[in-house]
Design a protein around this motif. Structure first.
Motif, mmCIF file in Angstrom:
data_model
loop_
_atom_site.group_PDB
_atom_site.id
_atom_site.type_symbol
_atom_site.label_atom_id
_atom_site.label_comp_id
_atom_site.label_asym_id
_atom_site.label_seq_id
_atom_site.Cartn_x
_atom_site.Cartn_y
_atom_site.Cartn_z
ATOM 1 N N UNK A 23 0.822 -1.210 0.000
ATOM 2 C CA UNK A 23 0.000 0.000 0.000
ATOM 3 C C UNK A 23 0.851 1.253 0.000
ATOM 4 N N UNK A 24 2.083 1.184 0.527
ATOM 5 C CA UNK A 24 2.950 2.350 0.553
ATOM 6 C C UNK A 24 3.317 2.791 -0.852
ATOM 7 N N UNK A 25 3.403 1.838 -1.777
ATOM 8 C CA UNK A 25 3.819 2.145 -3.137
ATOM 9 C C UNK A 25 2.735 2.859 -3.930
ATOM 10 N N UNK A 26 1.549 2.985 -3.372
ATOM 11 C CA UNK A 26 0.486 3.710 -4.050
ATOM 12 C C UNK A 26 0.745 5.214 -4.002
ATOM 13 N N UNK A 27 1.600 5.652 -3.111
ATOM 14 C CA UNK A 27 1.936 7.063 -2.990
ATOM 15 C C UNK A 27 3.237 7.351 -3.721
#
Length: 401
Positions: A23-27
């Motif tokens: 989910x961090x890579x969505x930013x």
């Protein structure tokens, strides 16, 4: 770096993590760097691990953040600054209906920015948009048509009875982008002051600095910041509130008349300054002129004037003059050096209100001299008892038979 270029680098979602799909890579990578630094100071290897990118990518991600003053480097470790925390807070508050991809596209397109801003001011027919664009020499007829079509397709612009206007989501997109841009502009323009403020001061009103003045120390003028505080010392003040972690002979001399003539004075110092005061016979004599016991018990030098003390470090030196002007500068606890010190001089009501709130926070925990001395003695006694126990435990015990 200007705010437009910075926001492009911040929001550009083309900078992606390696193979991670967390989910961090969505930013965007640079947002993830700011998020990681919320936990504390980190080195490049730790940042790379926490953001799921290579060290080389991390270096590239950190560079514009440091240039804009959102992070600060010291001893190869990076720390989130006040402006970094403030921008991250605004980013976190963006409505879920606004996609990061749409923000990134908006950051890359000055034409799209112009069109959204124009439609946010008033709904218009396409002919009126084209006419206004021509008058302002903004964008061409073809570009107007292309951008409106794209924004309408994405749901940010609606056509009603031949009139184009922002949809609810379009208004959210415009508001989110303008807020990020305003924060970025304040962070960059006032970087020499803001970059020293810790992330905990993320409520600092970056949007209200337009009328503020920066005062820099320079190699030729190393006392400009000190002189700024001295310049505010006027005997016709009705109210003075201040906070400081240092004692300066120049400030002592400048503010002695203020303390003697101003009806309402409250100054907060650190405990260390109190001990410096009491090492000076001249100060003790001055405190004793009114009522030394009242000074010890209440911090009162004379009616209406109090000197109070806080135990820990403070982030800012500040002075509030008659609730209408404030001067502040980073305190040594921020890591600022004298050569890099920069003061902010402002009469903006939002800035003054914020500084007043910070002052009141420290005032709640401030103590009169007698409390400081009592706590100091109690702490020294505990330390001595601890040392004695440590010595006793280290002495070999003789077994009695």
């Amino acid at each position: 770096m200007n705010p437009e270029k910075f926001l492009q680098s911040l929001l550009d979602s083309r900078v992606q993590a390696n193979a991670s799909t967390s989910h961090r890579s969505q930013h965007p990578t640079r947002i993830r760097v700011l998020q990681a630094l919320q936990r504390g100071s980190l080195c490049i290897p730790d940042l790379a691990e926490m953001t799921d990118v290579t060290r080389q990518t991390t270096y590239r991600a950190v560079a514009p953040l440091e240039e804009a003053g959102l992070v600060r480097e010291r001893n190869e470790r990076y720390t989130l600054t006040c402006s970094g925390a403030r921008l991250l807070q605004a980013y976190s508050n963006i409505d879920a209906k606004v996609t990061i991809e749409s923000l990134a596209r908006l950051a890359r397109s000055s034409h799209q920015q112009w069109l959204l801003r124009a439609l946010s001011e008033e709904p218009m027919r396409k002919s009126n948009v084209i006419e206004r664009a021509r008058d302002e020499r903004a964008i061409s007829r073809t570009t107007v048509h292309r951008i409106i079509t794209c924004l309408q397709k994405d749901g940010y612009v609606e056509l009603r009875a031949g009139v184009y206007e922002l949809s609810e989501t379009g208004e959210l997109l415009q508001q989110a982008f303008e807020q990020l841009q305003t924060i970025a502009a304040g962070a960059i323009e006032y970087k020499k002051f803001i970059r020293w403020l810790p992330a905990e001061l993320d409520s600092f009103p970056l949007e209200a600095l337009e009328e503020s003045t920066l005062i820099h120390n320079t190699p030729d003028q190393p006392h400009n910041v000190l002189n700024a505080f001295v310049s505010g010392a006027k005997v016709d003040l009705e109210r003075l509130q201040g906070m400081s972690a240092i004692r300066s002979p120049a400030l002592d001399q400048a503010y002695r008349p203020v303390i003697e003539h101003t009806p309402n004075v409250t100054v907060i110092f650190t405990d260390q300054v109190l001990f410096q005061f009491h090492a000076a016979d001249r100060f003790v004599d001055y405190a004793a002129q009114e009522d030394y016991s009242l000074y010890l018990e209440e911090g009162s030098i004379r009616p209406g004037v109090r000197l109070l003390f806080v135990p820990g470090p403070i982030p800012l030196h500040l002075a509030i003059y008659d609730d209408s002007r404030v001067i502040m500068a980073p305190a040594p606890s921020t890591g600022v050096t004298e050569a890099e010190s920069t003061a902010l001089d402002s009469s903006d009501s939002c800035v003054i209100e914020w500084v007043q709130g910070l002052f009141n926070q420290y005032l709640e925990g401030a103590r009169p001299p007698i409390r400081v001395f009592q706590e100091h003695v109690a702490s020294a006694l505990r330390d001595e008892q601890s040392r004695e126990r440590s010595v006793q435990s280290s002495v070999p015990q003789t077994e009695v038979t």
